[in-house]
Write a protein that holds these residues in place. Structure first.
Motif, PDB file in Angstrom:
ATOM      1  N   VAL A   1       0.836  -1.087  -0.057  1.00 12.53           N
ATOM      2  CA  VAL A   1       0.176   0.077  -0.287  1.00 12.53           C
ATOM      3  C   VAL A   1       1.003   1.119  -0.029  1.00 12.53           C
ATOM      4  O   VAL A   1       1.666   1.371   0.788  1.00 12.53           O
ATOM      5  N   VAL A   2       0.764   2.062  -0.979  1.00  8.81           N
ATOM      6  CA  VAL A   2       1.663   3.334  -1.015  1.00  8.81           C
ATOM      7  C   VAL A   2       0.805   4.496  -1.217  1.00  8.81           C
ATOM      8  O   VAL A   2      -0.030   4.534  -2.127  1.00  8.81           O
ATOM      9  N   ASP A   3       0.805   5.085  -0.104  1.00  5.28           N
ATOM     10  CA  ASP A   3      -0.151   6.453  -0.159  1.00  5.28           C
ATOM     11  C   ASP A   3      -1.624   6.135  -0.163  1.00  5.28           C
ATOM     12  O   ASP A   3      -2.368   6.746  -0.719  1.00  5.28           O
ATOM     13  N   GLY A   4      -2.028   5.150   0.354  1.00  8.79           N
ATOM     14  CA  GLY A   4      -3.263   4.650   0.641  1.00  8.79           C
ATOM     15  C   GLY A   4      -3.685   3.659  -0.460  1.00  8.79           C
ATOM     16  O   GLY A   4      -5.105   3.143  -0.522  1.00  8.79           O
ATOM     17  N   VAL A   5      -3.122   3.584  -1.523  1.00  7.21           N
ATOM     18  CA  VAL A   5      -3.617   2.730  -2.933  1.00  7.21           C
ATOM     19  C   VAL A   5      -2.884   1.366  -2.828  1.00  7.21           C
ATOM     20  O   VAL A   5      -1.495   1.585  -2.787  1.00  7.21           O
TER      21      VAL A   5
END
Lengths: 234, 234
Positions: free
Chosen positions: B46-50
């Protein structure tokens, strides 16, 4: 797929790779090139708290109801990932490996590849006509023309299948091709460097044991010939 | 890799596919078979919520310090994904596509494949010796024996590289092979079905433009020959 080629991609901060922006390409044609060359994709979705990358087949409707074309994924109605995906933003990654880039240092080793990432909130496809059309597209994505040669889905099969749609709107494409990029000192040292091209190739069609004696359909023959392509990757 | 073959996998609920358990295989040998056949993997993080599925090369140390072997991933110290991964549970998926399964109905179409999922909290590799060893393994994973033919990494290159390690402990393997599985009625209807085998194959080695005249190293020749393998996939 030319109908959608003139719609510009709309990369956002989260779909744009921060690193190596020079490799990012904003043309829709590049996106469709990656999708056309892919046999499967990886759906990134958080399932029970853990991010998973699930390999799955896909289909594309360039004239789909979503802006700029629609990506379809499908699976069992019992699949946890397909059940949890519509409640969150997910991404779908397409990765085509074109070669091993063998540089003069470990640091400069790389891959030649084409990849695409589509980000969005999936829509569960409920409309009966859209569902049938998407299922045909999924089969034709594997072997063009094959859906028309098969019986129609049964009510039971349709009830067992979940279909998700994602607009091909928020997307980014990255690629690398060509020679290794080495340090001047390493080139001057007279060490070899190069690329080993790779591609997915087909073997001979294997007729199922319970279909012995039946001729291989023309659609399958054509797909096999296309994937055997003369001289291998280049 | 036989040293680790006798360590049983420890599938947990989150690494065990709930669907199609009959395809899940718990043998470590099966895991190493999938890894050996893979050129790259997809790190789900998960990167910056995605959630993203990032294609990346990898290396395996079967005798690594982590229980049952260690998986190594690497990238730039500026990579958001490698920076955010050690603060969360992630997964790494390996997908080997072996063929298109062309059934008598769209519903029973499938892929022959081997896939593996490793789940865990990555460790940032800090030990200088382990870092050098892991970087050599990453090069040798692409072309066996190549690391020993290259200069050593520079201090600057090491400072620019982040290395993550994941124990090959919490893992699951799934595979499908063989003929389509069709409904009795569809078989009785006398319709063709079968499999189109696929495999990644190498083309001819391309020497870099700035290495003209230098001979292709023996390690690269051997790797190319292995990946050209006589008669294609079967």
């Amino acid at each position: 797929m030319s109908t959608a080629d003139d719609v510009p991609l709309s990369p956002t901060p989260r779909s744009t790779p921060r690193r190596e922006r020079e490799r990012a390409q904003s043309e829709r044609a590049a996106l469709y090139d990656v999708l056309d060359a892919s046999f499967l994709c990886h759906l990134a979705v958080v399932v029970d708290g853990v991010p998973l990358a699930l390999p799955t087949v896909f289909a594309v409707d360039p004239a789909g109801r979503d802006h700029g074309g629609t990506l379809y994924l499908h699976g069992s109605v019992a699949s946890r990932s397909l059940l949890q995906a519509p409640a969150q933003d997910v991404s779908v990654t397409f990765t085509v490996l074109d070669g091993l880039v063998l540089a003069r240092s470990g640091f400069n080793h790389s891959m030649n590849y084409r990849s695409a990432v589509v980000v969005g909130r999936p829509r569960v496809v409920e409309d009966p006509d859209e569902r049938l059309r998407a299922l045909d597209l999924l089969v034709d994505r594997v072997v063009p023309g094959r859906a028309a040669t098969l019986r129609r889905p049964t009510r039971k099969e349709l009830a067992a299948t979940r279909l998700l749609a994602l607009p091909l709107h928020e997307a980014s494409v990255k690629l690398r091709r060509g020679d290794p990029e080495d340090e001047d000192d390493d080139v001057a040292a007279g060490v070899w460097a190069g690329v080993l091209p790779l591609a997915v190739r087909a073997g001979e069609v294997v007729t199922a044991a319970d279909a012995g004696g039946l001729a291989v359909p023309e659609t399958v023959r054509q797909r096999a010939a296309e994937l055997r392509a003369a001289d291998g990757p280049g």
